[in-house]
Design a protein around this motif. Sequence first.
Motif, PDB file in Angstrom:
ATOM      1  N   MET B   1       0.849  -1.193   0.000  1.00  0.00           N
ATOM      2  CA  MET B   1       0.000   0.000   0.000  1.00  0.00           C
ATOM      3  C   MET B   1       0.874   1.228   0.000  1.00  0.00           C
ATOM      4  SD  MET B   1      -3.049   1.015  -0.029  1.00  0.00           S
ATOM      5  CE  MET B   1      -3.974   2.521   0.284  1.00  0.00           C
ATOM      6  N   LYS B   2       1.291   1.579  -1.189  1.00  0.00           N
ATOM      7  CA  LYS B   2       2.194   2.708  -1.295  1.00  0.00           C
ATOM      8  C   LYS B   2       1.880   3.425  -2.590  1.00  0.00           C
ATOM      9  CE  LYS B   2       6.561   1.867  -2.218  1.00  0.00           C
ATOM     10  NZ  LYS B   2       7.151   2.697  -3.277  1.00  0.00           N
ATOM     11  N   LEU B   3       1.664   4.732  -2.495  1.00  0.00           N
ATOM     12  CA  LEU B   3       1.391   5.499  -3.710  1.00  0.00           C
ATOM     13  C   LEU B   3       2.705   5.957  -4.317  1.00  0.00           C
ATOM     14  CD1 LEU B   3      -1.539   5.629  -2.520  1.00  0.00           C
ATOM     15  CD2 LEU B   3      -1.691   7.836  -3.647  1.00  0.00           C
ATOM     16  N   SER B   4       2.724   6.005  -5.613  1.00  0.00           N
ATOM     17  CA  SER B   4       3.902   6.508  -6.308  1.00  0.00           C
ATOM     18  C   SER B   4       4.146   7.962  -5.951  1.00  0.00           C
ATOM     19  CB  SER B   4       3.706   6.370  -7.816  1.00  0.00           C
ATOM     20  OG  SER B   4       4.639   7.158  -8.504  1.00  0.00           O
ATOM     21  N   GLY B   5       5.417   8.315  -5.792  1.00  0.00           N
ATOM     22  CA  GLY B   5       5.726   9.714  -5.514  1.00  0.00           C
ATOM     23  C   GLY B   5       5.300  10.640  -6.628  1.00  0.00           C
ATOM     24  N   GLY B   6       5.157  10.099  -7.823  1.00  0.00           N
ATOM     25  CA  GLY B   6       4.754  10.917  -8.964  1.00  0.00           C
ATOM     26  C   GLY B   6       3.363  11.494  -8.824  1.00  0.00           C
ATOM     27  N   VAL B   7       2.540  10.886  -7.973  1.00  0.00           N
ATOM     28  CA  VAL B   7       1.191  11.400  -7.789  1.00  0.00           C
ATOM     29  C   VAL B   7       1.237  12.825  -7.254  1.00  0.00           C
ATOM     30  CG1 VAL B   7      -0.904  11.132  -6.433  1.00  0.00           C
ATOM     31  CG2 VAL B   7       0.151   9.137  -7.480  1.00  0.00           C
ATOM     32  N   GLU B   8       2.066  13.013  -6.247  1.00  0.00           N
ATOM     33  CA  GLU B   8       2.174  14.357  -5.664  1.00  0.00           C
ATOM     34  C   GLU B   8       2.617  15.350  -6.732  1.00  0.00           C
ATOM     35  OE1 GLU B   8       5.162  14.589  -2.709  1.00  0.00           O
ATOM     36  OE2 GLU B   8       4.524  16.545  -1.961  1.00  0.00           O
ATOM     37  N   TRP B   9       3.617  14.986  -7.511  1.00  0.00           N
ATOM     38  CA  TRP B   9       4.089  15.886  -8.554  1.00  0.00           C
ATOM     39  C   TRP B   9       2.967  16.223  -9.538  1.00  0.00           C
ATOM     40  CZ3 TRP B   9       9.480  13.622 -10.353  1.00  0.00           C
ATOM     41  CH2 TRP B   9      10.294  13.499  -9.222  1.00  0.00           C
ATOM     42  N   ALA B  10       2.248  15.191  -9.953  1.00  0.00           N
ATOM     43  CA  ALA B  10       1.227  15.399 -10.976  1.00  0.00           C
ATOM     44  C   ALA B  10       0.133  16.341 -10.487  1.00  0.00           C
ATOM     45  CB  ALA B  10       0.630  14.052 -11.388  1.00  0.00           C
ATOM     46  N   VAL B  11      -0.298  16.160  -9.248  1.00  0.00           N
ATOM     47  CA  VAL B  11      -1.370  17.007  -8.739  1.00  0.00           C
ATOM     48  C   VAL B  11      -0.900  18.453  -8.652  1.00  0.00           C
ATOM     49  CG1 VAL B  11      -2.911  17.445  -6.815  1.00  0.00           C
ATOM     50  CG2 VAL B  11      -2.382  15.100  -7.470  1.00  0.00           C
ATOM     51  N   HIS B  12       0.288  18.648  -8.121  1.00  0.00           N
ATOM     52  CA  HIS B  12       0.804  20.014  -8.023  1.00  0.00           C
ATOM     53  C   HIS B  12       0.938  20.634  -9.414  1.00  0.00           C
ATOM     54  CE1 HIS B  12       1.789  20.823  -3.781  1.00  0.00           C
ATOM     55  NE2 HIS B  12       1.925  19.528  -3.656  1.00  0.00           N
ATOM     56  N   CYS B  13       1.392  19.846 -10.370  1.00  0.00           N
ATOM     57  CA  CYS B  13       1.531  20.382 -11.722  1.00  0.00           C
ATOM     58  C   CYS B  13       0.178  20.790 -12.286  1.00  0.00           C
ATOM     59  CB  CYS B  13       2.183  19.340 -12.629  1.00  0.00           C
ATOM     60  SG  CYS B  13       3.967  19.208 -12.375  1.00  0.00           S
ATOM     61  N   CYS B  14      -0.848  20.008 -12.027  1.00  0.00           N
ATOM     62  CA  CYS B  14      -2.175  20.362 -12.519  1.00  0.00           C
ATOM     63  C   CYS B  14      -2.647  21.673 -11.911  1.00  0.00           C
ATOM     64  CB  CYS B  14      -3.168  19.244 -12.198  1.00  0.00           C
ATOM     65  SG  CYS B  14      -3.010  17.804 -13.270  1.00  0.00           S
ATOM     66  N   VAL B  15      -2.344  21.876 -10.634  1.00  0.00           N
ATOM     67  CA  VAL B  15      -2.731  23.135  -9.999  1.00  0.00           C
ATOM     68  C   VAL B  15      -2.037  24.305 -10.690  1.00  0.00           C
ATOM     69  CG1 VAL B  15      -2.629  24.473  -7.873  1.00  0.00           C
ATOM     70  CG2 VAL B  15      -3.212  22.042  -7.792  1.00  0.00           C
ATOM     71  N   VAL B  16      -0.744  24.137 -10.981  1.00  0.00           N
ATOM     72  CA  VAL B  16      -0.024  25.218 -11.652  1.00  0.00           C
ATOM     73  C   VAL B  16      -0.594  25.448 -13.050  1.00  0.00           C
ATOM     74  CG1 VAL B  16       2.208  25.882 -12.614  1.00  0.00           C
ATOM     75  CG2 VAL B  16       2.077  24.886 -10.330  1.00  0.00           C
ATOM     76  N   LEU B  17      -0.855  24.343 -13.757  1.00  0.00           N
ATOM     77  CA  LEU B  17      -1.375  24.483 -15.118  1.00  0.00           C
ATOM     78  C   LEU B  17      -2.736  25.175 -15.127  1.00  0.00           C
ATOM     79  CD1 LEU B  17      -0.426  21.072 -16.764  1.00  0.00           C
ATOM     80  CD2 LEU B  17       0.651  23.304 -17.076  1.00  0.00           C
ATOM     81  N   SER B  18      -3.494  24.978 -14.053  1.00  0.00           N
ATOM     82  CA  SER B  18      -4.823  25.599 -14.017  1.00  0.00           C
ATOM     83  C   SER B  18      -4.716  27.117 -13.967  1.00  0.00           C
ATOM     84  CB  SER B  18      -5.603  25.085 -12.810  1.00  0.00           C
ATOM     85  OG  SER B  18      -5.108  25.676 -11.613  1.00  0.00           O
ATOM     86  N   GLN B  19      -3.548  27.633 -13.617  1.00  0.00           N
ATOM     87  CA  GLN B  19      -3.364  29.077 -13.492  1.00  0.00           C
ATOM     88  C   GLN B  19      -2.581  29.675 -14.657  1.00  0.00           C
ATOM     89  OE1 GLN B  19      -4.894  30.752 -11.088  1.00  0.00           O
ATOM     90  NE2 GLN B  19      -5.726  28.787 -10.425  1.00  0.00           N
ATOM     91  N   ALA B  20      -2.123  28.839 -15.555  1.00  0.00           N
ATOM     92  CA  ALA B  20      -1.320  29.326 -16.680  1.00  0.00           C
ATOM     93  C   ALA B  20      -2.210  29.546 -17.891  1.00  0.00           C
ATOM     94  CB  ALA B  20      -0.206  28.326 -17.004  1.00  0.00           C
ATOM     95  N   GLU B  21      -1.899  30.601 -18.607  1.00  0.00           N
ATOM     96  CA  GLU B  21      -2.685  30.842 -19.819  1.00  0.00           C
ATOM     97  C   GLU B  21      -2.032  30.200 -21.037  1.00  0.00           C
ATOM     98  OE1 GLU B  21      -1.920  34.087 -18.303  1.00  0.00           O
ATOM     99  OE2 GLU B  21      -3.847  34.617 -17.395  1.00  0.00           O
ATOM    100  N   ALA B  22      -0.713  30.171 -21.041  1.00  0.00           N
ATOM    101  CA  ALA B  22       0.005  29.577 -22.171  1.00  0.00           C
ATOM    102  C   ALA B  22       0.494  28.191 -21.775  1.00  0.00           C
ATOM    103  CB  ALA B  22       1.186  30.462 -22.556  1.00  0.00           C
ATOM    104  N   PRO B  23       0.801  27.348 -22.774  1.00  0.00           N
ATOM    105  CA  PRO B  23       1.366  26.036 -22.456  1.00  0.00           C
ATOM    106  C   PRO B  23       2.655  26.177 -21.655  1.00  0.00           C
ATOM    107  CG  PRO B  23       0.686  26.115 -24.747  1.00  0.00           C
ATOM    108  CD  PRO B  23       0.539  27.512 -24.210  1.00  0.00           C
TER     109      PRO B  23
END
Lengths: 157, 157
Positions: B1-23
């Motif tokens: 029962m262990k989540l990949s560390g990449g999950v944390e990265w992905a969620v944070h990245c989505c939050v940042v992307l939600s605030q960006a207008e350009a790619p």
Amino acid sequence: MKLSGGVEWAVHCCVVLSQAEAPVPAQRLAEFHGISRTYLAKHLQQLSRAGLVRSTEGRVGGYALTRPADEITVLDVVLAIEGREQAFRCTEIRQNGPLPASPQACRKACGVARAMHAAEQAWRDSLTAVTVADLAAGVEDDAGPGTFDRVREWLAT
Amino acid sequence: MKLSGGVEWAVHCCVVLSQAEAPVPAQRLAEFHGISRTYLAKHLQQLSRAGLVRSTEGRVGGYALTRPADEITVLDVVLAIEGREQAFRCTEIRQNGPLPASPQACRKACGVARAMHAAEQAWRDSLTAVTVADLAAGVEDDAGPGTFDRVREWLAT
DNA sequence: GCATTCATACTCGGATATACTCTGTCCGAGTTCTGCAGG
DNA sequence: CCTGCAGAACTCGGACAGAGTATATCCGAGTATGAATGC
């Protein structure tokens, strides 16, 4: 996100143990479930370390539950096998990079960690609500009454 | 029962992307969070395959969300990274051994599997209740208003 | 001055090594039963 | 016939390999930019 296969073995073994009056050797539990004896022994050791089962050595030794089955939750068994640490571990990457979060803001866990931990708590709550005794009762419901009588009979041989 | 560390990265990245207008290029996301660029790219690919982000190549390329942030749940992100399969997989050991469960009884999943799946459903429900937009709002609450203005400013450089 | 072409710089994507954990196995330590000898 | 003892068989426990997956990395494919060139 993958649970060890040993979790399934451990839970089933606890259900069987809840119906046994005498200690049951790992050998017996393994052949009852058609699984590897040596590997199951490893998981039973973990249950023993967690205090869920008591092991007795010697010729009539084996494993037995330390508590009544209705006082052992499924979560107890899962944590004994998988370990007590959280599945999600926050590495605080918000404090990295060119715009790190202020120490002020880091007083409380970040929103990502809060959401993940809340979900995990819901998972644990759900597993806490089910005891080994409940599962045993379910087996009699599904497989018909008298099932555990046959199990006890086979264990005695 | 262990989540990949990449999950944390992905969620944070989505939050940042939600605030960006350009790619936003993976390079930028990586240095913003102080993490490995090449490894983050792997996770972004998984988000792309899951249809959560769209990637554009070329000089001004990068990643952008394909949907409004309030239509992307945390569960979407987690499943994109961890895979959609259940954490608990029943191997039906009740059908093994000297007293196998009857096919009649196996019409329904065994009690152990039911309990584990119910818990996992509770976990998923909890993660479904939180969207990327919620997390973004939480960041402004925790770190103060104007935080994302600074983020956008930095992304533009 | 303007359109076209070409080189360039930058991006993503998949193929490639390494470390670690899960899975599976083996042999030694300890305990109890049982058979046997002695009283 | 009863008691004590020694051997043996059976149990658990920890130490030991192999496989699969998560982690981390590199280089090649593709595209928009921008400058240079010809008209």
